[in-house]
Write an enzyme that holds these catalytic residues in place. Structure first.
Site, short mmCIF file in Angstrom:
data_model
loop_
_atom_site.label_atom_id
_atom_site.label_comp_id
_atom_site.label_asym_id
_atom_site.label_seq_id
_atom_site.Cartn_x
_atom_site.Cartn_y
_atom_site.Cartn_z
N GLY A 49 0.90 -1.04 0.02
CA GLY A 49 0.08 -0.14 0.02
C GLY A 49 0.72 1.30 0.06
N ALA A 50 1.86 1.13 -0.89
CA ALA A 50 2.82 2.41 -1.02
C ALA A 50 2.43 3.52 -1.61
CB ALA A 50 4.23 1.88 -1.21
N ASN A 51 1.36 3.31 -2.44
CA ASN A 51 0.95 4.53 -3.30
C ASN A 51 0.35 5.79 -2.52
OD1 ASN A 51 -1.10 2.30 -3.29
ND2 ASN A 51 -2.55 3.95 -4.45
N SER A 52 -0.25 5.49 -1.26
CA SER A 52 -1.10 6.40 -0.84
C SER A 52 -0.62 6.54 0.91
CB SER A 52 -2.52 6.08 -0.92
OG SER A 52 -3.25 6.55 0.05
N GLY A 53 -1.04 7.81 1.60
CA GLY A 53 -0.86 7.98 2.85
C GLY A 53 0.56 7.61 3.47
N LEU A 54 0.19 6.84 4.53
CA LEU A 54 1.46 6.45 5.33
C LEU A 54 2.54 5.55 4.40
CD1 LEU A 54 -0.67 5.21 8.49
CD2 LEU A 54 1.11 7.48 8.40
N GLY A 55 2.05 4.97 3.50
CA GLY A 55 2.82 3.96 2.82
C GLY A 55 3.54 4.87 1.76
N SER B 100 -3.16 -0.52 14.69
CA SER B 100 -3.95 0.75 15.26
C SER B 100 -4.40 0.66 16.66
CB SER B 100 -5.51 1.00 14.17
OG SER B 100 -6.18 1.74 15.06
N TYR C 173 -12.95 -4.05 11.89
CA TYR C 173 -11.55 -3.34 11.78
C TYR C 173 -10.53 -3.55 12.89
CZ TYR C 173 -8.09 0.40 11.03
OH TYR C 173 -6.71 1.24 10.81
N1 LIG Z 1 -4.93 6.88 8.90
C1 LIG Z 1 -5.09 6.60 10.23
O1 LIG Z 1 -5.38 7.51 10.86
C2 LIG Z 1 -4.40 5.47 10.57
C3 LIG Z 1 -4.68 5.15 12.00
C4 LIG Z 1 -4.08 3.94 12.44
C5 LIG Z 1 -3.77 2.81 11.59
N2 LIG Z 1 -3.92 3.19 10.20
C6 LIG Z 1 -3.31 2.32 9.30
O2 LIG Z 1 -2.04 2.76 8.58
C7 LIG Z 1 -2.12 1.90 7.25
C8 LIG Z 1 -2.04 2.84 6.45
O3 LIG Z 1 -3.44 3.40 6.08
P1 LIG Z 1 -3.46 5.07 5.44
O4 LIG Z 1 -3.68 5.72 6.53
O5 LIG Z 1 -2.36 5.51 4.83
O6 LIG Z 1 -4.64 4.77 4.38
P2 LIG Z 1 -4.66 5.02 2.75
O7 LIG Z 1 -4.30 6.36 2.35
O8 LIG Z 1 -5.98 4.57 2.41
O9 LIG Z 1 -3.81 3.77 2.25
C9 LIG Z 1 -3.82 2.38 2.49
C10 LIG Z 1 -3.30 1.67 1.41
O10 LIG Z 1 -3.59 0.47 1.37
C11 LIG Z 1 -3.78 -0.05 0.08
N3 LIG Z 1 -4.81 -1.08 -0.03
C12 LIG Z 1 -5.96 -1.16 0.58
N4 LIG Z 1 -6.71 -2.35 0.10
C13 LIG Z 1 -5.86 -3.07 -0.28
C14 LIG Z 1 -5.62 -4.53 -1.13
N5 LIG Z 1 -6.74 -5.36 -1.26
N6 LIG Z 1 -4.28 -4.96 -1.61
C15 LIG Z 1 -3.23 -4.21 -1.55
N7 LIG Z 1 -3.33 -2.73 -1.10
C16 LIG Z 1 -4.36 -2.32 -0.56
C17 LIG Z 1 -4.64 1.14 -0.72
O11 LIG Z 1 -4.50 0.81 -1.84
P3 LIG Z 1 -5.47 1.99 -2.95
O12 LIG Z 1 -4.78 3.34 -2.95
O13 LIG Z 1 -5.25 1.26 -4.17
O14 LIG Z 1 -6.67 1.81 -2.34
C18 LIG Z 1 -3.53 2.24 0.01
O15 LIG Z 1 -2.28 2.09 -0.81
C19 LIG Z 1 -3.60 0.82 7.55
O16 LIG Z 1 -2.99 -0.34 7.91
C20 LIG Z 1 -4.30 1.64 8.70
O17 LIG Z 1 -5.14 0.65 9.21
C21 LIG Z 1 -4.02 4.43 9.93
#
Ligand SMILES: NC(=O)c1ccc[n+]([C@@H]2O[C@H](COP(=O)([O-])OP(=O)(O)OC[C@H]3O[C@@H](n4cnc5c(N)ncnc54)[C@H](OP(=O)(O)O)[C@@H]3O)[C@@H](O)[C@H]2O)c1
Length: 334
Positions: A51-57, A190, A215
């Site tokens: 998931g490196a294309n978006s957000g934290l990744g 989380s 979740y």
């Molecule tokens: N943001 C927060 O406040 C928060 C808090 C606690 C924990 N987290 C954790 O942090 C991690 C990263 O999340 P984020 O906040 O950066 O959200 P995000 O921007 O939505 O990034 C999530 C990434 O996961 C990918 N993904 C989703 N379903 C997938 C699948 N079936 N196969 C492969 N990749 C998939 C998404 O791909 P697409 O772009 O193609 O959808 C995206 O690249 C997650 O594990 C989340 O639970 C986040």
């Protein structure tokens, strides 16, 4: 009159948010965390980030590239991933005073859909053929509070992607991680794990689906998995740790419906209170790269510090049972 009240409330919220934001970014301890550090710290290391294309990744990828790592982005949508990779190459090239093409080999995009065990297996097969080493695996991808959906293999989506997909991925890459040791596995969980429970009788939740609970359960599974894996990896020089990133402004909330009128207020609050992706990614970057955590395994971190877990996340018999059931679910033969 009603309009005046709404305007006054919005102005008060704006004032409050600006005041909080000013405090956050100026006071002691309120500074933005920015990646400093040794630009060659990760030189020669290969890192896989899901998931490196978006957000934290994406933020984690950018920083590890800056520290000299070679990064493999495991992403489900090639177009979105190539777009992000193009931007990352541009940023990296600019920082190094080079053309983006010069950094081409430092960043690799590969298709990986964690909602499909077939895709996970195909991804690993290709990676094992092409990559002589893997120094860091970051299980970052995640899906949050979606409506009831199933993975290709019939599992509830949040459990399937957040836990089972990564469970299979990690197991298939363990041999390479061991032969590249000392190597590290970083799992993004989380704080919401606290509201989850593992009910082995109802892991698919079809009748009882509650998107928040499911979740939280998947994030509790991330922690139990980490602790059991750490136990199994003792003596191998492969470490595994788990983290919570805090509340971060990303695309994670895409399945949450916010009424149109409440959106400006939500945006204001998230701008004032939520971490930026780079701030949120600091603990992933720390666990992937810092010499301070060399040899540390099976621990839970937040803001680059070890934190305590609730007893339910440390229950060894539940962790073992979850491991055994997960093996059966993903079809790993003992
Ligand atoms: N943001 C927060 O406040 C928060 C808090 C606690 C924990 N987290 C954790 O942090 C991690 C990263 O999340 P984020 O906040 O950066 O959200 P995000 O921007 O939505 O990034 C999530 C990434 O996961 C990918 N993904 C989703 N379903 C997938 C699948 N079936 N196969 C492969 N990749 C998939 C998404 O791909 P697409 O772009 O193609 O959808 C995206 O690249 C997650 O594990 C989340 O639970 C986040």
């Amino acid at each position: 009159m009603a309009l005046a009240t709404v305007a006054a409330a919005l102005l008060a919220a704006l004032g409050g948010a600006l005041w909080l934001a000013a405090r956050r970014f100026s006071g002691p301890g309120g500074q933005r965390m920015q990646g400093g550090g040794d630009r060659s710290l990760m030189h020669g290391k290969t890192v896989l980030i899901t998931g490196a294309n978006s957000g934290l990744g994406r933020a984690t990828a950018a920083e590890l590239l800056r520290l000299g790592a070679r990064v493999i982005m495991g992403c489900r949508d090639r177009a979105r991933a190539e777009e992000a990779a193009g931007q990352l190459r541009q940023e990296l090239g600019q920082a190094a005073g080079q053309e983006p093409d010069a950094t081409e080999g430092q960043l690799v995009v590969k298709e990986l859909d964690l909602a499909s065990l077939r895709s996970v297996r195909a991804f690993c097969q290709e990676l094992l053929q092409e990559e002589p080493r893997l120094d860091v695996l970051i299980n970052n991808a995640g899906i949050f509070q979606c409506p009831y959906m199933k993975t290709e293999d019939g599992f509830e989506m949040q459990f399937g992607v957040n836990h089972l997909g990564h469970f299979l991925l990690t197991n298939l890459l363990l041999g390479l991680l061991k032969s590249s040791a000392p190597s590290r596995i970083v799992v993004v969980s989380s704080k919401l794990y606290k509201y989850g429970d593992i009910n082995f009788e109802d892991l698919n939740s079809e009748q009882s689906y509650n998107k928040s609970f499911c979740y939280s359960r998947s994030k509790l599974a991330n922690i139990l998995f980490t602790r059991e894996l750490a136990r199994r990896l003792e003596g191998t020089n492969v470490t595994v740790n788990v983290l919570h990133p805090g509340i971060v402004r990303t695309n994670l909330g895409r399945h949450i419906h916010i009424p149109l009128l409440a959106r400006p207020l939500f945006n204001l609050v998230s701008w004032a209170f939520f971490k930026t992706p780079l701030e949120g990614a600091q603990t992933s970057i720390y666990l992937a790269s810092s010499p301070e955590v060399e040899g540390v395994s099976g621990r839970y971190f937040g803001d680059c510090k070890e934190e305590e877990l609730l007893p339910k996340a440390m229950d060894e018999s539940v962790a073992r049972k979850l491991w055994d059931i997960s093996e059966v679910m993903v079809g790993i033969l003992k």
